[in-house]
Enzyme design. Structure first.
Site, PDB file in Angstrom:
ATOM      1  N   ASP A 108      -7.807 -12.679   6.028  1.00  0.00           N
ATOM      2  CA  ASP A 108      -6.742 -11.726   6.353  1.00  0.00           C
ATOM      3  C   ASP A 108      -6.162 -12.035   7.740  1.00  0.00           C
ATOM      4  O   ASP A 108      -5.129 -11.501   8.123  1.00  0.00           O
ATOM      5  CB  ASP A 108      -7.283 -10.284   6.357  1.00  0.00           C
ATOM      6  CG  ASP A 108      -6.884  -9.516   5.108  1.00  0.00           C
ATOM      7  OD1 ASP A 108      -5.887  -9.896   4.465  1.00  0.00           O
ATOM      8  OD2 ASP A 108      -7.576  -8.523   4.778  1.00  0.00           O
TER       9      ASP A 108
ATOM     10  N   LYS B  20      -4.605  -8.787  -5.858  1.00  0.00           N
ATOM     11  CA  LYS B  20      -5.241  -9.940  -5.201  1.00  0.00           C
ATOM     12  C   LYS B  20      -6.139 -10.687  -6.187  1.00  0.00           C
ATOM     13  O   LYS B  20      -6.140 -11.914  -6.251  1.00  0.00           O
ATOM     14  CB  LYS B  20      -6.035  -9.471  -3.967  1.00  0.00           C
ATOM     15  CG  LYS B  20      -5.102  -9.045  -2.831  1.00  0.00           C
ATOM     16  CD  LYS B  20      -5.777  -8.306  -1.699  1.00  0.00           C
ATOM     17  CE  LYS B  20      -4.721  -7.784  -0.731  1.00  0.00           C
ATOM     18  NZ  LYS B  20      -5.221  -7.018   0.398  1.00  0.00           N
TER      19      LYS B  20
ATOM     20  N   GLN C 169     -10.853  -4.575   2.391  1.00  0.00           N
ATOM     21  CA  GLN C 169      -9.587  -3.882   2.129  1.00  0.00           C
ATOM     22  C   GLN C 169      -9.471  -2.626   3.004  1.00  0.00           C
ATOM     23  O   GLN C 169     -10.376  -1.792   3.030  1.00  0.00           O
ATOM     24  CB  GLN C 169      -9.503  -3.510   0.631  1.00  0.00           C
ATOM     25  CG  GLN C 169      -8.210  -2.842   0.224  1.00  0.00           C
ATOM     26  CD  GLN C 169      -6.983  -3.758   0.349  1.00  0.00           C
ATOM     27  OE1 GLN C 169      -7.023  -4.930   0.010  1.00  0.00           O
ATOM     28  NE2 GLN C 169      -5.895  -3.204   0.861  1.00  0.00           N
TER      29      GLN C 169
END
Ligand code: NAD
Length: 290
Positions: free
Chosen positions: A120, A53, A97
């Site tokens: 997200d 990422k 995460q």
């Protein structure tokens, strides 16, 4: 053998488009989008995803900040960091995460994230927006699958899409997107589904997100099926430098010859999830500045 749906290639296309937009911002003396990533603990897969990422952010010219914490961080401390990121005007979007250590509940954490910065697409607000006229920040992995289908011009309208796996992160939002955006007829299966093969054999499009290598075998699909394999499991492999290889949920060797399109693992859905994160961060930035 079906046509390979090359996730890497499509992700590169998306990266170029995002990088071009960032170039325009720089030329207009504007600040660039800024993504923050919270990473907790030492899980190897999480570290590798986060590295991917950050590499993608760097490639497109985004600013990015990594906030790394030991597994022992308390929920209360994590809440504080999330609140700071919510308030920080310089941050356009952030992610936490997953998976989280056992003592930290994902159900406690996600609702704390400001939905405008939830790149997200995990919060209820963004999840619910899938079924609205104005989708907001869409859940990243299903959003990536939609981009893959769109850019390969896979026909979805009126097709029967069977989704195996019903998680909040992949299967459930995927099913809504396939109905709302792709105008498919959807069946969603999960661990309590009886006679899974009876359903999968009816699929024109089969999307699998379970995490069980070899779950989908050749006798479970019909000829001409479109296969999207989201599953990503690390299998120990002494012949690899890393000590493991990645496996999807579909028996690729046997199923690919029957398919019309199929994603490889790795190189299928994975790169698209990161590309979606970039698109969502850009969208959050643009809404922030509107
Ligand atoms: P999860 O564990 O939250 O959900 C798994 C789902 O599979 C559940 O709905 C469960 O009911 C269902 N299931 C379990 N056993 C089953 C069976 N035998 N038959 C039918 N359904 C069954 O997992 P998740 O977070 O949704 O992830 C699923 C997989 O996708 C994992 O391998 C994960 O690593 C992968 N993943 C990949 C990406 C990517 O970017 N490529 C992103 C997210 C998840």
């Amino acid at each position: 053998m079906g046509l390979l749906l090359d996730g890497k290639k499509i992700a590169n296309e998306i990266q170029s488009e995002v990088a071009q937009r960032v170039g325009e911002l720089i030329n207009n003396n504007k600040r660039v989008p800024h993504l923050a990533i919270i990473l907790i603990g030492e899980d190897g897969a999480s570290h590798s995803y986060v590295n991917g990422k950050m590499k993608a952010c760097k490639a497109v010219g985004f600013e990015y900040t990594l906030l790394q914490f030991a597994t022992t961080i308390t929920e209360k401390k994590l809440f504080k960091h999330i609140e700071q990121l919510n308030q920080d005007d310089d941050i356009d979007g952030f992610i936490v995460q997953l998976p989280l250590p056992k003592h930290i509940s994902v159900e406690h954490i996600i609702p704390l994230i400001d939905s405008k910065k939830d790149v997200d697409g995990f919060t209820n607000h963004n999840f619910g927006s899938i079924v609205s006229d104005q989708p907001l920040l869409l859940p990243a992995t299903p959003f990536g699958v939609m981009e893959l289908l769109k850019r390969y011009q896979v026909t979805t309208k009126g097709k029967h899409c069977v989704i195996v796996g019903a998680s909040r992160i992949v299967g459930a939002p995927m099913s809504l997107m396939m109905v709302e955006q792709a105008q498919a007829t959807v069946t969603i299966c999960h661990k309590f589904t009886q006679d899974l093969a009876k359903h999968t054999r009816n699929a024109d499009i089969l999307i699998v997100a379970v995490g069980k290598p070899g779950l989908i075998t050749a006798d479970m699909v019909k000829s001409g099926v479109v296969i999207i394999d989201v599953g990503t499991t690390r299998i120990p492999d002494a012949t690899k430098k890393s000590g493991f290889r990645l496996s999807g949920d579909v028996d690729f060797e046997k199923v690919a010859p029957l398919s019309s399109f199929i994603t490889p693992v790795p190189g299928g859905v994975g790169p698209l999830t990161i590309a979606s994160l970039l698109l969502n961060t850009l969208k959050a930035y643009e809404r922030h500045h509107d």
